[in-house]
Motif scaffolding. Sequence first.
Motif, PDB file in Angstrom:
ATOM      1  N   LEU A  68       0.828  -1.209   0.000  1.00 23.37           N
ATOM      2  CA  LEU A  68       0.000   0.000   0.000  1.00 23.37           C
ATOM      3  C   LEU A  68       0.863   1.260   0.000  1.00 23.37           C
ATOM      4  CD1 LEU A  68      -2.827   1.440   0.430  1.00 23.37           C
ATOM      5  CD2 LEU A  68      -2.289   1.285   2.875  1.00 23.37           C
ATOM      6  N   HIS A  69       1.864   1.292   0.859  1.00 22.51           N
ATOM      7  CA  HIS A  69       2.704   2.480   0.995  1.00 22.51           C
ATOM      8  C   HIS A  69       3.620   2.658  -0.218  1.00 22.51           C
ATOM      9  CE1 HIS A  69       1.077   2.498   4.986  1.00 22.51           C
ATOM     10  NE2 HIS A  69       1.584   1.306   5.206  1.00 22.51           N
ATOM     11  N   ALA A  70       4.077   1.543  -0.778  1.00 22.14           N
ATOM     12  CA  ALA A  70       4.945   1.616  -1.953  1.00 22.14           C
ATOM     13  C   ALA A  70       4.185   2.100  -3.186  1.00 22.14           C
ATOM     14  CB  ALA A  70       5.569   0.252  -2.221  1.00 22.14           C
ATOM     15  N   ARG A  71       2.906   1.795  -3.267  1.00 17.55           N
ATOM     16  CA  ARG A  71       2.104   2.190  -4.426  1.00 17.55           C
ATOM     17  C   ARG A  71       1.543   3.602  -4.318  1.00 17.55           C
ATOM     18  NH1 ARG A  71      -1.052  -3.494  -5.421  1.00 17.55           N
ATOM     19  NH2 ARG A  71       0.674  -4.518  -6.503  1.00 17.55           N
ATOM     20  N   PHE A  72       1.638   4.203  -3.161  1.00 20.95           N
ATOM     21  CA  PHE A  72       1.169   5.573  -2.962  1.00 20.95           C
ATOM     22  C   PHE A  72       2.099   6.491  -3.756  1.00 20.95           C
ATOM     23  CE2 PHE A  72       0.728   9.392  -0.066  1.00 20.95           C
ATOM     24  CZ  PHE A  72      -0.597   9.652  -0.384  1.00 20.95           C
ATOM     25  N   VAL A  73       1.556   7.220  -4.714  1.00 23.66           N
ATOM     26  CA  VAL A  73       2.356   7.960  -5.696  1.00 23.66           C
ATOM     27  C   VAL A  73       3.455   8.831  -5.075  1.00 23.66           C
ATOM     28  CG1 VAL A  73       2.262   9.664  -7.564  1.00 23.66           C
ATOM     29  CG2 VAL A  73       0.564   7.831  -7.455  1.00 23.66           C
ATOM     30  N   PRO A  74       3.197   9.643  -4.036  1.00 19.94           N
ATOM     31  CA  PRO A  74       4.282  10.470  -3.490  1.00 19.94           C
ATOM     32  C   PRO A  74       5.455   9.656  -2.919  1.00 19.94           C
ATOM     33  CG  PRO A  74       2.168  11.282  -2.739  1.00 19.94           C
ATOM     34  CD  PRO A  74       1.911   9.952  -3.410  1.00 19.94           C
ATOM     35  N   ASN A  75       5.228   8.378  -2.635  1.00 16.84           N
ATOM     36  CA  ASN A  75       6.272   7.528  -2.050  1.00 16.84           C
ATOM     37  C   ASN A  75       7.118   6.808  -3.091  1.00 16.84           C
ATOM     38  OD1 ASN A  75       5.206   8.243   0.409  1.00 16.84           O
ATOM     39  ND2 ASN A  75       4.227   6.282   0.791  1.00 16.84           N
ATOM     40  N   LYS A  76       6.875   7.049  -4.372  1.00 19.95           N
ATOM     41  CA  LYS A  76       7.553   6.323  -5.438  1.00 19.95           C
ATOM     42  C   LYS A  76       9.064   6.320  -5.219  1.00 19.95           C
ATOM     43  CE  LYS A  76       7.978   5.867 -10.389  1.00 19.95           C
ATOM     44  NZ  LYS A  76       7.630   6.385 -11.691  1.00 19.95           N
ATOM     45  N   ASN A  77       9.640   5.123  -5.256  1.00 21.25           N
ATOM     46  CA  ASN A  77      11.087   4.899  -5.095  1.00 21.25           C
ATOM     47  C   ASN A  77      11.613   5.259  -3.708  1.00 21.25           C
ATOM     48  OD1 ASN A  77      11.311   4.017  -7.797  1.00 21.25           O
ATOM     49  ND2 ASN A  77      11.449   6.141  -8.474  1.00 21.25           N
ATOM     50  N   MET A  78      10.730   5.458  -2.744  1.00 20.34           N
ATOM     51  CA  MET A  78      11.171   5.808  -1.392  1.00 20.34           C
ATOM     52  C   MET A  78      10.759   4.749  -0.362  1.00 20.34           C
ATOM     53  SD  MET A  78      12.792   8.516  -2.015  1.00 20.34           S
ATOM     54  CE  MET A  78      13.225   8.987  -0.369  1.00 20.34           C
TER      55      MET A  78
END
Length: 128
Positions: A68-78
Motif C-alpha cells: 500500500l505504501h509503496a504504491r502511494f504515488v508520493p512515495n515512489k522509489n522511497m
Amino acid sequence: NIAFGFWTAGTEEYSQQMKSWFCSMGWQPALMWSRDMTTPLRDGQFVKDIRKPQKTYPRCILLDDSILHARFVPNKNMVQLVPRFFAADGENDIYFRDLLIATQHLLAVPLGRASKILCVNTRDEGPA
C-alpha cells in the motif's frame, strides 16, 4: 548521520508499546509516529506519506511490509518492501534487530550533511 524512526499506522497505544520494546533492545527512536500522522484513505486504510517525515529528515526512506505504501504515488522509489514480521514477538526479535543493523550499514554511505531517518512498520495495521 543516521536516525531510526518508528512509524505505525496503528494506534498511539501500540506506538507506545513499541517504544518500550525498542528501549529494551537499546534503540532510541528519533521519531515515534502513529496513525495520527498517516493519511486516511476512503477504504478505511491509512497510508504513510513519506513527505511528512521528509520535512524534518529530507533523506528519508520507509521500510514496510505493505505494498500500500509503496504504491502511494508520493512515495515512489522511497519505500523498500520487507518480509512481514512482528517486532515484539520473541521469535522474531533477532530478525528485527538484524534488519535494523543491516539497514544502518546499507545507509552508512555518506549522503552529505542531511540526516537520514529510517521508518519501519512492524505489522499489518488496518482500521481500528
